[in-house]
Design an enzyme around this catalytic site. Structure first.
Site, short mmCIF file in Angstrom:
data_model
loop_
_atom_site.label_atom_id
_atom_site.label_comp_id
_atom_site.label_asym_id
_atom_site.label_seq_id
_atom_site.Cartn_x
_atom_site.Cartn_y
_atom_site.Cartn_z
CD GLN A 206 -1.36 5.50 2.55
OE1 GLN A 206 -2.49 5.94 2.42
NE2 GLN A 206 -1.08 4.23 2.29
CG PHE A 237 -7.82 4.16 5.75
CD1 PHE A 237 -7.46 3.30 6.77
CD2 PHE A 237 -8.51 5.31 6.07
CE1 PHE A 237 -7.81 3.59 8.10
CE2 PHE A 237 -8.86 5.60 7.37
CZ PHE A 237 -8.51 4.74 8.40
CD GLU A 241 0.10 3.22 -2.96
OE1 GLU A 241 0.85 2.65 -3.77
OE2 GLU A 241 -0.84 2.63 -2.40
NE ARG A 319 -2.56 -6.45 -4.33
CZ ARG A 319 -1.77 -7.08 -3.44
NH1 ARG A 319 -2.31 -7.80 -2.49
NH2 ARG A 319 -0.47 -7.01 -3.53
NE ARG A 351 -7.10 -1.96 6.91
CZ ARG A 351 -7.29 -1.56 8.18
NH1 ARG A 351 -8.16 -0.59 8.42
NH2 ARG A 351 -6.64 -2.14 9.16
CG PHE A 353 -3.96 -2.01 -4.16
CD1 PHE A 353 -3.74 -0.65 -4.06
CD2 PHE A 353 -3.47 -2.67 -5.27
CE1 PHE A 353 -3.02 0.04 -5.04
CE2 PHE A 353 -2.77 -2.00 -6.27
CZ PHE A 353 -2.55 -0.64 -6.14
CB ALA A 521 1.25 -3.75 -0.89
CD GLU A 729 -3.53 -3.89 1.51
OE1 GLU A 729 -3.93 -3.12 0.62
OE2 GLU A 729 -2.58 -4.69 1.35
#
Length: 803
Positions: A206, A237, A241, A319, A351, A353, A521, A729
């Site tokens: 990703q 998902f 990343e 987050r 997903r 995060f 994100a 997300e």
């Protein structure tokens, strides 16, 4: 309306169309990273040497036995690394470790002529270990004070005064599970070296630019000597990343040392035991309400299970703190975050995060205390919504725009779903069925869109127009099935004013668009769409000048619609292909590099204050469930969703994302029960749910019998490309309604006013034990024939702890 959000005449965006690779997917002709092995000559296969102990210092690593296995070409160890022996951005993830940090940690890699030769070679490698104590569970980590990374604290208002002014105060704790990504395509990479010693890597990633960066520093190269390409992923998902980088580095290192292409492809068990999950969390909390059930104060500590290294745990934790308010105004709050260091795989993006974890805490609290406040859970939630026009801000100081949408989507769910009538029907059903109960719950979401790290909120694109009028677009986003490429094709066609068939998209690669952010994100369409639009606008401006000269008018009076340039108020026109041909012979540049940066963001991580999000996405969902009182087994009878995606770029794609996100969220909250061996035996730290046979994923049998998804209308987002909003997300968190419906169904087996604890995931077993707990409370109350009075019910906190 802003220039960014304004749509031209007859736009291609907003039209429902299939995924650009849909035919390739269903016919099996779509190529993924590992498919390219069969098109590559003389490929070597890499296989990990996993150590099946949870923690220990490596005292000896003997590779000679592997080299004696027929077909083994080489064993990669730390001695082979010409650059930096690290696969992480935090420099705490050695590619070849000298200390095993989790059960199944790879300490070396074997290259073989065949995958079987590499497997046998890996099995022959001998590793001596000096075993060390390990920390497996969150509670062990908290007790041992095993933490790493930042420990942010978010404060707003006067928390002590808020509690002093509260009529009702409750406290408790809540621990909930991690989640496996279980993408269909496991981690994969294919690397080879060209004649100029350039490294080329096909990777299921990703974040191609970060994969490029990690590979370069492992090999001791500069980034311009490494190119990473991602055709598409079979799911990501968030699991792809950060974590693909090490696997790509192994493939590249092997290719550099042997001169031959090297393939890394994990089997399912390896992927499950070597790659990170969604962070499980533990929450300690205390909350105060006034006499009307409005939140006055919240004091909480959220502990994320980071695993053995930091990976993305710090922004995930941040987050989570930023989303603990969800749709509710909390005037006084103190929320602390910390990351537990455990001897498990390094947990990573997934997903949402951290947003789902933060929001789940407040939703669980409200679901548990509503009966103690003598309020219906729906009413308690509505009373605490952010209200428009009152200047209310989040606990980290960001104003909440479009707050009226929180109540609007909720009300639309109530109206479209016939909630009032169905609640009466459910009450009648429950009265007539002592051993089967139904329940209906509604929950809402407010999810912030942008990267926590402000610098990531930028994107680039390269758009090329060829002499025949065909268009090729390159952008920095990756396709993992979510439909990003489809939307980018629509954005390009809309901006240029041409039919969709004129536009093709090239694979994502680092030598076309540099320094890209991860496709994560929920920002893929916002960022890359802005960049594609910018590049196409540059080209259109040049072509309008050419068209104006041909049509004898001013460029400002020319419009390109459906592939034809026309002057306003005139019958004269110029076909797109002729326009491009003319531009070429006038020596007009037919390529453009586009760029976009999200404006208006600012964030101080130390004070935990600012406006980290461009906007919020809103949604509401209602779920009706039926539960068997003998087994805890349940079915989802109906789901109704209203979700805010602004003005959709591609409605069919977006509805699919809402459906998929909801189902994945329901899986996390109700089915996906990840288990680890926490004993002191020889397999301590081993992942016990290593396959689809032991890890339950949502399937057709778990789908709602009736599933209604509506996109909010007239919802233009002024600050985003063509008025759209992110959709990747936010829908996952709509699934809170399923768990809350299960809680209410369990409560129906007992007397009114009982607070129900419910594990997450709320598996049938968990629901059964919740029902049993309710029955026990009913027995206690019937012992003297009296229920506690209201004050006892509303202040009882003994039931509000969940080990």
């Amino acid at each position: 309306m802003s220039h960014l959000s304004e749509r031209p005449e007859k736009p291609v965006v907003g039209v429902s169309m299939p995924h650009e690779s849909a035919v390739l997917h269903v016919t099996g002709t779509a190529l993924y990273t590992d498919d390219l092995v069969y098109r590559t000559k003389d490929t070597l296969h890499a296989y990990p040497v996993q150590v099946m102990k949870t923690r220990g210092r490596i005292t000896a690593l003997r590779t000679e036995p592997a080299l004696a296995v027929p077909g083994v070409v080489r064993v990669l160890t730390v001695a082979d690394v010409p650059g930096v022996n690290d696969a992480g951005m935090k420099h705490d993830e050695p590619l070849f470790p000298d200390e095993v940090m989790f059960h199944g940690h790879a300490v070396a890699w074997v290259l073989g002529e065949t995958l079987e030769a590499a497997r046998l070679g890996a099995a022959a490698v001998e590793v001596d270990l000096d075993e060390l104590p390990s920390v497996i569970t969150l509670k062990e980590a908290i007790a041992a004070e095993s933490f790493h990374g930042a420990r942010p604290v978010m404060v707003t208002g006067d928390v002590d005064a808020g509690f002093a002014d509260s009529t009702h105060v409750f406290s408790g704790e809540f621990q909930f599970s991690d989640q496996e990504h279980f993408y269909l395509e496991t981690h994969a990479a294919l690397a080879y070296i060209d004649e100029a010693e350039q490294v080329f890597i096909q990777s299921s990633t990703q974040h191609p630019s970060e994969t490029q960066e990690i590979v370069a520093h492992v090999l001791g190269l500069h980034s311009h000597e490494v190119t990473v390409q991602c055709l598409r992923m079979g799911g990501g998902f968030g699991g792809k990343e950060m974590q693909p980088h090490g696997f790509a580095a192994i493939a590249a290192l092997g290719a550099k040392l042997t001169g031959r292409p090297v393939r890394v492809r994990l089997n399912r068990t390896q992927d499950l035991t070597m790659s990170g999950k969604r962070h499980g969390f533990h929450a300690d909390w205390k909350i105060g309400f006034d006499a009307d059930g409005r939140i006055q104060a919240l004091d909480a500590t959220l502990t994320a299970d980071g695993g053995w290294s930091l990976d993305l745990s710090e922004p995930v934790c941040a987050r989570a703190l930023c989303h603990i308010d969800n749709t509710y105004w909390i005037p006084n709050a103190r929320v602390a975050g910390r990351i537990a260091k455990t001897n498990k795989v390094s947990n990573t993006a997934f997903r949402g995060f951290g947003g789902p974890q933060g929001m789940l805490v407040i939703e669980d609290i409200l679901g548990r205390v509503a009966p103690l406040l003598g309020l219906d859970a729906m009413e308690l939630r509505k009373r605490n919504f952010y209200q428009p026009g009152l200047g209310q801000a989040t606990p980290y100081g960001q104003p909440v725009p479009q707050a009226e949408r929180i109540a609007a989507v909720w009300q639309q769910v109530e109206n479209d779903g016939g909630i009032a009538d169905r609640k009466r029907e459910i009450a009648a059903f429950n009265a007539a069925h002592p051993h089967t109960k139904r329940a209906l719950a509604i929950t809402g979401i407010k999810f912030g869109i942008s990267f926590n790290l402000t610098a990531f909120n930028q994107a680039g694109a390269l758009v090329l127009i060829y002499k025949d009028g065909s268009v090729l677009i390159n952008h920095g986003g990756t396709e993992m099935g979510q439909g990003l490429h489809t939307k980018m094709l629509q954005v390009a066609a809309t901006t240029l004013g041409i039919p969709l068939h004129k536009v093709r998209l090239a694979p994502t690669r680092t030598d076309k668009v540099p320094n890209t952010s991860a496709t994560a994100a929920s920002s893929g369409a916002d960022l890359n769409g802005g960049a594609v639009k910018n590049a196409c606008e540059q080209l259109r401006a040049r072509l309008l000048q050419v068209a104006a000269s041909r049509l004898g008018s001013n460029a400002s009076d020319v419009r390109i619609v459906d592939g034809v340039a026309r002057t306003l108020g005139s019958d004269q026109e110029l076909a797109w292909d002729d326009l491009v041909h003319t531009a070429y012979f006038q020596r007009v540049q037919l390529s453009a590099s586009g760029y976009y940066r999200t404006e208006g963001l600012h964030w101080d991580a130390k004070s935990f204050r600012g406006s980290p999000f461009k906007y919020f996405s809103y949604g509401a969902a209602a779920a009706e469930v039926e539960v068997d009182g003998f087994t805890g087994a349940y079915r989802i009878r109906r789901v109704d969703i209203v979700h805010d995606v602004g003005d959709s770029l591609s409605p069919m794609i977006d509805i699919g994302q809402v459906e998929g996100g909801f189902v994945q969220g329901a899986g996390w909250l109700t089915l996906e029960d990840m288990r680890w061996d926490t004993s002191d035996g020889p397999n301590r730290g081993r992942l016990l749910t290593q396959a689809a046979s032991t890890y339950k994923l949502p399937s057709f049998s778990e789908m709602p019998e009736e599933f209604n998804v509506t996109l909010m209308e007239n919802a233009t987002e002024e600050g985003a490309v063509y008025g759209s909003k992110a959709v990747g997300e936010p829908p996952l968190m709509l699934a809170f309604c399923v768990r809350e419906a299960l809680r209410q169904a369990a409560a129906s087996f007992g007397p009114a006013g009982v607070s129900v604890e419910l594990a997450a995931p709320a598996t049938p077993e968990a629901v059964f034990w919740a029902i049993e707990s309710v029955r026990e409370k009913a027995d206690v109350r019937s012992g003297d024939g009296q229920a506690p009075d209201d004050s006892e019910i509303r202040t009882d906190t003994s039931a509000l702890s969940n080990a």
